[in-house]
Design a protein around this motif. Structure first.
Motif, PDB file in Angstrom:
ATOM      1  N   VAL B  13       0.122   0.597   0.568  1.00  0.00           N
ATOM      2  CA  VAL B  13      -0.830  -0.394   0.047  1.00  0.00           C
ATOM      3  C   VAL B  13      -0.082  -1.681  -0.291  1.00  0.00           C
ATOM      4  CG1 VAL B  13      -2.354   1.371  -0.925  1.00  0.00           C
ATOM      5  CG2 VAL B  13      -0.524   0.399  -2.317  1.00  0.00           C
ATOM      6  N   SER B  14      -0.793  -2.679  -0.802  1.00  0.00           N
ATOM      7  CA  SER B  14      -0.131  -3.935  -1.162  1.00  0.00           C
ATOM      8  C   SER B  14       0.390  -3.864  -2.595  1.00  0.00           C
ATOM      9  CB  SER B  14      -1.111  -5.100  -1.048  1.00  0.00           C
ATOM     10  OG  SER B  14      -2.007  -5.057  -2.135  1.00  0.00           O
ATOM     11  N   ARG B  15       1.279  -4.773  -2.913  1.00  0.00           N
ATOM     12  CA  ARG B  15       1.833  -4.780  -4.271  1.00  0.00           C
ATOM     13  C   ARG B  15       0.753  -5.055  -5.317  1.00  0.00           C
ATOM     14  NH1 ARG B  15       5.406  -9.420  -2.420  1.00  0.00           N
ATOM     15  NH2 ARG B  15       6.786  -9.368  -4.236  1.00  0.00           N
ATOM     16  N   GLY B  16      -0.221  -5.875  -4.933  1.00  0.00           N
ATOM     17  CA  GLY B  16      -1.310  -6.176  -5.866  1.00  0.00           C
ATOM     18  C   GLY B  16      -2.022  -4.909  -6.317  1.00  0.00           C
ATOM     19  N   THR B  17      -2.249  -4.029  -5.392  1.00  0.00           N
ATOM     20  CA  THR B  17      -2.956  -2.787  -5.722  1.00  0.00           C
ATOM     21  C   THR B  17      -2.119  -1.913  -6.661  1.00  0.00           C
ATOM     22  OG1 THR B  17      -4.106  -2.853  -3.615  1.00  0.00           O
ATOM     23  CG2 THR B  17      -4.022  -0.737  -4.740  1.00  0.00           C
ATOM     24  N   VAL B  18      -0.827  -1.843  -6.391  1.00  0.00           N
ATOM     25  CA  VAL B  18       0.048  -1.072  -7.276  1.00  0.00           C
ATOM     26  C   VAL B  18       0.002  -1.668  -8.679  1.00  0.00           C
ATOM     27  CG1 VAL B  18       2.410  -0.356  -7.739  1.00  0.00           C
ATOM     28  CG2 VAL B  18       1.570  -0.423  -5.385  1.00  0.00           C
ATOM     29  N   ASP B  19       0.058  -2.986  -8.738  1.00  0.00           N
ATOM     30  CA  ASP B  19      -0.005  -3.666 -10.031  1.00  0.00           C
ATOM     31  C   ASP B  19      -1.301  -3.312 -10.753  1.00  0.00           C
ATOM     32  OD1 ASP B  19       0.846  -5.817 -11.949  1.00  0.00           O
ATOM     33  OD2 ASP B  19      -1.064  -6.653 -11.271  1.00  0.00           O
ATOM     34  N   ARG B  20      -2.408  -3.323 -10.039  1.00  0.00           N
ATOM     35  CA  ARG B  20      -3.698  -2.988 -10.655  1.00  0.00           C
ATOM     36  C   ARG B  20      -3.673  -1.599 -11.287  1.00  0.00           C
ATOM     37  NH1 ARG B  20      -5.574  -5.184  -5.547  1.00  0.00           N
ATOM     38  NH2 ARG B  20      -5.842  -7.400  -6.015  1.00  0.00           N
ATOM     39  N   VAL B  21      -3.105  -0.660 -10.567  1.00  0.00           N
ATOM     40  CA  VAL B  21      -3.066   0.710 -11.092  1.00  0.00           C
ATOM     41  C   VAL B  21      -2.125   0.811 -12.289  1.00  0.00           C
ATOM     42  CG1 VAL B  21      -2.399   3.082 -10.584  1.00  0.00           C
ATOM     43  CG2 VAL B  21      -3.624   1.731  -8.871  1.00  0.00           C
ATOM     44  N   LEU B  22      -0.911   0.354 -12.090  1.00  0.00           N
ATOM     45  CA  LEU B  22       0.103   0.520 -13.126  1.00  0.00           C
ATOM     46  C   LEU B  22      -0.276  -0.203 -14.417  1.00  0.00           C
ATOM     47  CD1 LEU B  22       1.779   2.297 -11.576  1.00  0.00           C
ATOM     48  CD2 LEU B  22       3.383   0.453 -11.066  1.00  0.00           C
ATOM     49  N   ASN B  23      -0.996  -1.296 -14.297  1.00  0.00           N
ATOM     50  CA  ASN B  23      -1.367  -2.032 -15.504  1.00  0.00           C
ATOM     51  C   ASN B  23      -2.829  -1.851 -15.876  1.00  0.00           C
ATOM     52  OD1 ASN B  23       1.182  -3.430 -16.227  1.00  0.00           O
ATOM     53  ND2 ASN B  23       0.981  -4.157 -14.121  1.00  0.00           N
ATOM     54  N   LYS B  24      -3.420  -0.821 -15.307  1.00  0.00           N
ATOM     55  CA  LYS B  24      -4.788  -0.431 -15.687  1.00  0.00           C
ATOM     56  C   LYS B  24      -5.765  -1.592 -15.636  1.00  0.00           C
ATOM     57  CE  LYS B  24      -3.063   3.179 -18.818  1.00  0.00           C
ATOM     58  NZ  LYS B  24      -1.637   2.794 -19.019  1.00  0.00           N
ATOM     59  N   ARG B  25      -5.739  -2.349 -14.537  1.00  0.00           N
ATOM     60  CA  ARG B  25      -6.679  -3.453 -14.431  1.00  0.00           C
ATOM     61  C   ARG B  25      -7.997  -3.000 -13.785  1.00  0.00           C
ATOM     62  NH1 ARG B  25      -2.616  -7.117 -15.652  1.00  0.00           N
ATOM     63  NH2 ARG B  25      -0.774  -6.874 -14.356  1.00  0.00           N
ATOM     64  N   GLY B  26      -8.031  -1.767 -13.310  1.00  0.00           N
ATOM     65  CA  GLY B  26      -9.267  -1.209 -12.771  1.00  0.00           C
ATOM     66  C   GLY B  26      -9.616  -1.722 -11.384  1.00  0.00           C
ATOM     67  N   GLY B  27     -10.683  -1.175 -10.841  1.00  0.00           N
ATOM     68  CA  GLY B  27     -11.159  -1.618  -9.540  1.00  0.00           C
ATOM     69  C   GLY B  27     -10.335  -1.110  -8.381  1.00  0.00           C
ATOM     70  N   VAL B  28      -9.811   0.104  -8.508  1.00  0.00           N
ATOM     71  CA  VAL B  28      -9.039   0.697  -7.406  1.00  0.00           C
ATOM     72  C   VAL B  28      -9.657   2.061  -7.085  1.00  0.00           C
ATOM     73  CG1 VAL B  28      -6.796   1.586  -6.683  1.00  0.00           C
ATOM     74  CG2 VAL B  28      -6.930  -0.463  -8.109  1.00  0.00           C
ATOM     75  N   HIS B  29      -9.750   2.374  -5.822  1.00  0.00           N
ATOM     76  CA  HIS B  29     -10.302   3.657  -5.392  1.00  0.00           C
ATOM     77  C   HIS B  29      -9.513   4.809  -6.027  1.00  0.00           C
ATOM     78  CE1 HIS B  29     -12.758   5.994  -2.535  1.00  0.00           C
ATOM     79  NE2 HIS B  29     -11.784   6.870  -2.670  1.00  0.00           N
ATOM     80  N   PRO B  30     -10.228   5.792  -6.593  1.00  0.00           N
ATOM     81  CA  PRO B  30      -9.579   6.902  -7.288  1.00  0.00           C
ATOM     82  C   PRO B  30      -8.464   7.568  -6.469  1.00  0.00           C
ATOM     83  CG  PRO B  30     -11.948   7.045  -7.567  1.00  0.00           C
ATOM     84  CD  PRO B  30     -11.689   5.866  -6.679  1.00  0.00           C
ATOM     85  N   ASP B  31      -8.699   7.763  -5.174  1.00  0.00           N
ATOM     86  CA  ASP B  31      -7.679   8.420  -4.343  1.00  0.00           C
ATOM     87  C   ASP B  31      -6.409   7.579  -4.274  1.00  0.00           C
ATOM     88  OD1 ASP B  31      -9.608  10.231  -4.000  1.00  0.00           O
ATOM     89  OD2 ASP B  31      -9.930   9.876  -1.849  1.00  0.00           O
ATOM     90  N   THR B  32      -6.604   6.294  -3.993  1.00  0.00           N
ATOM     91  CA  THR B  32      -5.461   5.378  -3.927  1.00  0.00           C
ATOM     92  C   THR B  32      -4.715   5.403  -5.259  1.00  0.00           C
ATOM     93  OG1 THR B  32      -7.030   3.961  -2.763  1.00  0.00           O
ATOM     94  CG2 THR B  32      -4.824   3.069  -3.175  1.00  0.00           C
TER      95      THR B  32
END
Lengths: 342, 342
Positions: B13-32
């Motif tokens: 995935v992209s770094r942005g998506t990792v950032d979203r998950v790690l910093n709990k910004r939400g809006g990411v598919h549960p599987d990802t």
DNA sequence: CTGAAAGCGCTTACAG
DNA sequence: CTGAAAGCGCTTACAG
């Protein structure tokens, strides 16, 4: 806050050139250099540590740590500090190599340093034995461009760039000051238990104690009856204290300047001499804390061991990355603990 | 050390998506999300503080500081700490606004907070007066998403996220412990000089002192004769100590729990009562240090004022940038100083 | 003697 | 729900 980018724009040069000037890398036209320095000064430029550290990650820094006396529980707190800073610095691509030499043999410590140099360390932190060979080795590293910081014990005659640790003389003075206060008026007949005659910090503490004890104000109060040595060994300590107390029934105060305190205290208690016996020690290993809480030891004077683990590596990392000038002498606080604040 | 980039590559995935998950910004598919979290855990990912701080510069953080008692020299060391951290944080595009309210009026402190909020602060550090209106204001900020850390004096009933300062009760206990040690055997008749009955930390110290003084072990040694109040004012302090000493010729020990110490000591000296008088105080303002060095004051128990200036802002900055969880209660060390280690 | 470009790790505003 | 790109400030290897 001004940045290199801003200075470059104002001076009409590239950021690389500004960097060359500000970090004294040389190879810049004198006029350009003067212009840049002037602007930097006018703007009160201070480098941004986050930028420097981030950039420095590509250097893959390696720091070495050498320490003796691994089996002395005093060093447990130092090691806790080392672990802490190791974990912090590991995020910045900086690796720490630790070599603990259990013995007091000069050659072991020198070998340990050599192994670390082999690994490519950029700087060294060492709790050194005060021996000529170690001094020479430190100077050798300095010549190679590898800076050294001593901790816990200093090598003032070497080319180490800094020391982090106790002012032992002052801590011995503090113990004498406490004894004076603890027994205003009546006389104390004091037995001193040192570690080893060859360990500088143990003898310095005794010197400090004598500074105060032999002063006009305290001459009659602080009477040193005997000085014995325990080699930081519990069994030896029991024995020498047992003998000393039997030889000197007048002793009513003990000053333990080094380790193996609990063995000595056991001798005091077994002879039933703890009542009315004033005992002051150094450091706060678990067995000492226990004895302070029980009221057997009245006070213990400490030297911030945790900070002795953290600060040398922190300073070396900063020195290597930001080029910050380091303070040469960094005395840790002399902390007094009694039952209520330990 | 693994980075977001590496995790992104491994997860496809992209770094942005990792950032979203790690910093709990939400809006990411549960599987990802699950995949990323698993990888981060396997690699023991820890964020790089230098990267975070550098990036956070664009936030232009503003921190507010509110404190009372500006004219009390105790706060000079706190202010030195504030200056230090202000200079460090200014490099990271972080601005500090300091409001010192000389009075003890509740409304002044509330107004000061409001002014800072007006300026757009992202967080607040406050040495608060213990008044209901201040508590309400802190809770109001919390509701707005502005975190508060108290220092020097706590507001445990408020929604502040942390406290940095002394454990006053324990420091009062420490003074009592010292008095016990300083006069083994004979009885001490003690006069206590407090600051103001309404200031929590002054009364807590006295409570702590009584904890020990009224214990079985010390009942006969520590005899509290009188408690008087000086309102942290030198002239008042001279007067109340002068009166107390005249009313109680048996007093041979004084415990100053607050400021204005030098005025009280002057009364002791003018009555010629300093010989044989045991005096223990708090903090190390210049006049107190002077009196310790002269031997008028035997010991002073301190609370690391410099750290009280540095740490709250450091913690708030870290909290806002790295999102680090903060320790709620951060007691500063209880440090004992005597002539030899001050 | 000097500049342009890439990179350290993370976050954010924008586009889709 | 996700990606590509730009940017925070500094340094470095390369080209000229």
């Amino acid at each position: 806050m001004p940045t290199i980018k801003e200075i470059a724009a104002l001076a009409g040069v590239s950021r690389g050139t500004v960097d060359r000037v500000l970090n004294k890398r040389g190879g810049v036209h004198p006029d350009t250099k003067a212009r840049i320095l002037e602007i930097a000064k006018a703007l009160d430029y201070r480098p941004n540590k986050a930028g420097i550290v981030l950039s420095a990650q590509r250097k893959n820094l390696k720091l070495g740590v050498v320490m003796f006396g691994t089996n002395n529980p005093f060093f447990d707190d130092v090691k806790a500090g080392l672990k802490q800073i190791e974990s912090e610095l590991s995020c910045y691509n900086c690796t720490i190599y630790i070599k603990a030499t259990p013995s007091f043999r000069e050659q072991d410590q020198i070998d340990a340093i050599d192994e670390l140099v082999e690994k490519g360390i950029h700087a060294l932190a060492i709790a050194p034995q005060n021996q000529e060979g170690v001094v020479k080795k430190v100077d050798e590293l300095a010549a190679k461009g590898i800076p050294t910081i001593t901790f816990n014990s200093d090598l003032p005659s070497s080319k180490r760039i800094a020391y982090v640790g106790s002012n032992y003389r002052k801590s011995g003075q503090t113990v004498a000051g406490l004894m004076k206060l603890f027994n205003q008026g009546s006389q104390l007949n004091i037995g001193i238990i040192g570690g080893a005659k060859s360990v500088l910090c143990h003898t310095e503490r005794i010197e400090g104690f004598k500074d105060i004890a032999s002063s006009q104000a305290a001459k009659k109060i602080l009477n040193i009856v005997d000085v014995v040595w325990n080699n930081d060994d519990d069994v030896t300590c029991y024995q020498v204290v047992d003998d000393m107390l039997k030889a000197h029934p007048e002793i009513n105060a003990l000053y333990f300047t080094a380790g193996a305190i609990s063995g000595g205290c056991r001798a005091v208690m077994e002879q039933g001499r703890n009542k009315g016996m004033l005992i002051i020690t150094h450091d706060s290993v678990p067995s000492t804390v226990e004895l302070v809480k029980k009221g057997i030891i009245q006070a213990t004077v400490c030297q911030q061991p945790y900070i002795q683990g953290v600060k040398p590596l922190q300073m070396l990392f900063d020195y290597l990355t930001t080029g910050e000038v380091v303070e040469e002498i960094n005395y840790t606080d002399i902390e007094i603990f009694i039952k209520e604040n330990i």
